[in-house]
Structures are given as C-alpha cells and as structure tokens.
Motif scaffolding. Sequence first.
Motif, PDB file in Angstrom:
ATOM      1  N   LEU A  64       0.870  -1.298  -0.132  1.00 25.27           N
ATOM      2  CA  LEU A  64      -0.003   0.054   0.121  1.00 25.27           C
ATOM      3  C   LEU A  64       0.806   1.353   0.390  1.00 25.27           C
ATOM      4  CD1 LEU A  64      -2.860  -1.064   2.676  1.00 25.27           C
ATOM      5  CD2 LEU A  64      -2.905  -0.850   0.085  1.00 25.27           C
ATOM      6  N   ARG A  65       1.962   1.220   0.758  1.00 26.34           N
ATOM      7  CA  ARG A  65       2.952   2.389   0.679  1.00 26.34           C
ATOM      8  C   ARG A  65       3.692   2.541  -0.667  1.00 26.34           C
ATOM      9  NH1 ARG A  65       4.556   0.378   5.686  1.00 26.34           N
ATOM     10  NH2 ARG A  65       6.472  -0.676   4.979  1.00 26.34           N
ATOM     11  N   GLY A  66       3.969   1.584  -1.175  1.00 25.16           N
ATOM     12  CA  GLY A  66       4.413   1.405  -2.497  1.00 25.16           C
ATOM     13  C   GLY A  66       3.545   2.184  -3.476  1.00 25.16           C
ATOM     14  N   LEU A  67       2.312   1.510  -3.627  1.00 23.11           N
ATOM     15  CA  LEU A  67       1.446   1.973  -4.647  1.00 23.11           C
ATOM     16  C   LEU A  67       1.129   3.520  -4.203  1.00 23.11           C
ATOM     17  CD1 LEU A  67      -0.671  -1.368  -4.888  1.00 23.11           C
ATOM     18  CD2 LEU A  67       0.551  -0.152  -6.676  1.00 23.11           C
ATOM     19  N   GLY A  68       1.050   3.963  -2.991  1.00 23.00           N
ATOM     20  CA  GLY A  68       0.619   5.380  -2.597  1.00 23.00           C
ATOM     21  C   GLY A  68       1.704   6.261  -3.107  1.00 23.00           C
ATOM     22  N   GLY A  69       2.893   5.681  -2.835  1.00 23.35           N
ATOM     23  CA  GLY A  69       4.033   6.455  -3.694  1.00 23.35           C
ATOM     24  C   GLY A  69       4.179   6.546  -5.015  1.00 23.35           C
ATOM     25  N   TYR A  70       3.730   5.508  -5.706  1.00 26.52           N
ATOM     26  CA  TYR A  70       3.577   5.437  -7.072  1.00 26.52           C
ATOM     27  C   TYR A  70       2.428   6.550  -7.314  1.00 26.52           C
ATOM     28  CZ  TYR A  70       2.453   4.039 -11.857  1.00 26.52           C
ATOM     29  OH  TYR A  70       2.499   4.287 -13.014  1.00 26.52           O
ATOM     30  N   THR A  71       1.509   6.552  -6.862  1.00 27.26           N
ATOM     31  CA  THR A  71       0.286   7.528  -7.096  1.00 27.26           C
ATOM     32  C   THR A  71       0.859   8.832  -7.037  1.00 27.26           C
ATOM     33  OG1 THR A  71      -1.137   5.619  -6.509  1.00 27.26           O
ATOM     34  CG2 THR A  71      -2.071   8.240  -6.699  1.00 27.26           C
ATOM     35  N   GLY A  72       1.365   9.105  -5.966  1.00 26.42           N
ATOM     36  CA  GLY A  72       1.990  10.491  -5.744  1.00 26.42           C
ATOM     37  C   GLY A  72       3.205  10.864  -6.881  1.00 26.42           C
ATOM     38  N   GLU A  73       3.678   9.839  -7.125  1.00 24.39           N
ATOM     39  CA  GLU A  73       4.910  10.368  -7.998  1.00 24.39           C
ATOM     40  C   GLU A  73       4.038  10.517  -9.358  1.00 24.39           C
ATOM     41  OE1 GLU A  73       8.624  11.331  -9.667  1.00 24.39           O
ATOM     42  OE2 GLU A  73       7.688  11.194  -7.609  1.00 24.39           O
ATOM     43  N   VAL A  74       3.029  10.045  -9.904  1.00 29.15           N
ATOM     44  CA  VAL A  74       2.234  10.324 -11.131  1.00 29.15           C
ATOM     45  C   VAL A  74       1.725  11.810 -10.886  1.00 29.15           C
ATOM     46  CG1 VAL A  74       0.068   9.728 -12.478  1.00 29.15           C
ATOM     47  CG2 VAL A  74       1.531   7.953 -11.713  1.00 29.15           C
ATOM     48  N   LEU A  75       1.125  12.277  -9.759  1.00 26.20           N
ATOM     49  CA  LEU A  75       0.775  13.491  -9.468  1.00 26.20           C
ATOM     50  C   LEU A  75       1.980  14.168  -9.701  1.00 26.20           C
ATOM     51  CD1 LEU A  75      -1.042  12.886  -6.430  1.00 26.20           C
ATOM     52  CD2 LEU A  75      -2.127  13.718  -8.372  1.00 26.20           C
ATOM     53  N   VAL A  76       3.270  14.233  -9.249  1.00 25.83           N
ATOM     54  CA  VAL A  76       4.403  15.045  -9.529  1.00 25.83           C
ATOM     55  C   VAL A  76       4.698  15.079 -10.908  1.00 25.83           C
ATOM     56  CG1 VAL A  76       6.919  15.008  -8.962  1.00 25.83           C
ATOM     57  CG2 VAL A  76       5.263  14.416  -7.140  1.00 25.83           C
ATOM     58  N   ARG A  77       4.771  13.814 -11.620  1.00 20.01           N
ATOM     59  CA  ARG A  77       4.974  13.820 -12.869  1.00 20.01           C
ATOM     60  C   ARG A  77       4.302  14.574 -14.050  1.00 20.01           C
ATOM     61  NH1 ARG A  77       9.344   8.890 -14.034  1.00 20.01           N
ATOM     62  NH2 ARG A  77      10.187   8.911 -12.156  1.00 20.01           N
ATOM     63  N   ARG A  78       2.730  14.192 -13.845  1.00 22.45           N
ATOM     64  CA  ARG A  78       1.860  14.580 -14.540  1.00 22.45           C
ATOM     65  C   ARG A  78       1.096  15.729 -14.369  1.00 22.45           C
ATOM     66  NH1 ARG A  78       4.372  12.250 -18.801  1.00 22.45           N
ATOM     67  NH2 ARG A  78       4.493   9.981 -18.442  1.00 22.45           N
ATOM     68  N   ALA A  79       1.119  16.144 -13.073  1.00 17.52           N
ATOM     69  CA  ALA A  79       0.032  17.122 -12.962  1.00 17.52           C
ATOM     70  C   ALA A  79       0.875  18.457 -12.293  1.00 17.52           C
ATOM     71  CB  ALA A  79      -0.918  16.562 -12.043  1.00 17.52           C
ATOM     72  N   GLY A  80       1.970  18.173 -12.045  1.00 14.91           N
ATOM     73  CA  GLY A  80       2.740  19.355 -11.517  1.00 14.91           C
ATOM     74  C   GLY A  80       3.031  19.728 -10.305  1.00 14.91           C
ATOM     75  N   GLY A  81       2.541  18.420  -9.449  1.00 10.85           N
ATOM     76  CA  GLY A  81       3.012  18.594  -8.014  1.00 10.85           C
ATOM     77  C   GLY A  81       4.175  18.413  -7.496  1.00 10.85           C
TER      78      GLY A  81
END
Length: 144
Positions: A64-81
């Motif tokens: 869950l931590r890893g998938l949450g980190g992945y989801t956050g990294e998508v926000l960083v890379r694709r949405a400017g977070g």
Amino acid sequence: MDITSAELPDAAGMRAYTAAFVDYLADRSRLPLDYSARSLRLVDLVLDGMRRTRSDRAEVEGLLRGLGGYTGEVLVRRAGGRWVDLDEAQRAWFAQPVGVRMPDGRVWNPLGKVVNRFESGPEESVERFFLLLHGRRRTPVECL
C-alpha cells in the motif's frame, strides 16, 4: 532488502523510493507502471485484487505504501505537483508523513487514497482521484 518492508522516506527521498518500488514490482509481476495517468487504473485493479485475496491491511502495508508513493509520483510527473513533508497537523489529519503539493498550493494525500481504495473498494478510485484533482496543471508535465 525487500522494498515493501521499507519505511517511507521524507519528501526528498520519495522519487527514489517509488522508483525502487516500481522496479520491485516489475521484477516480480511485470506490471507496466509507466507513470502515466492511465496506469492508475492498473493501480485500482491491483488494489481490488488485494482486497479479494488479503483482507488484513497489516499483511499488505508495504504494498500500500509503495502504490501510494507511485500514485503520488504520477501527480508529481503528470500534474505538476511536488512531494512535501507534512507538518504536525497535516500528519495527524492525513495519517501520513508526506503528501503532494499542487501548483495551486493545495496538499493532497495519494498514500491515503490508496489505503481508502483498499479498505472501501471501487468508490475510492485512484484513477478518478487523479482525473478530478483540483489544482493540477492543465497540460501534462514531461517525465523528469
């Protein structure tokens, strides 16, 4: 070391943590996690499978931590977070040490969203979370 047993790093370490997690999953299951918004549908499907086969959250906490980190990294890379360390009040509210701050200043909790999907099911879609996200850039950010 098994990445799923690792603790979450601070915001500065989240990119490397997530990359190691993606490599870990690729080696074991060949999941095509490419940091695209579409890949979040796959995260939803993986979480649904985990719900069906493992009802105990403690058993899958590292995933869950890893998938949450992945989801956050998508926000960083694709949405400017950008990853941020949460202050004491935010940590209490989100029950996480890190979050993602969007260009408009809002802070989101992708790690918690993944936990919600695991615990509650399809009404807590990670993909929908991204698509309906307030404060993201209108044009995708290129992978760094």
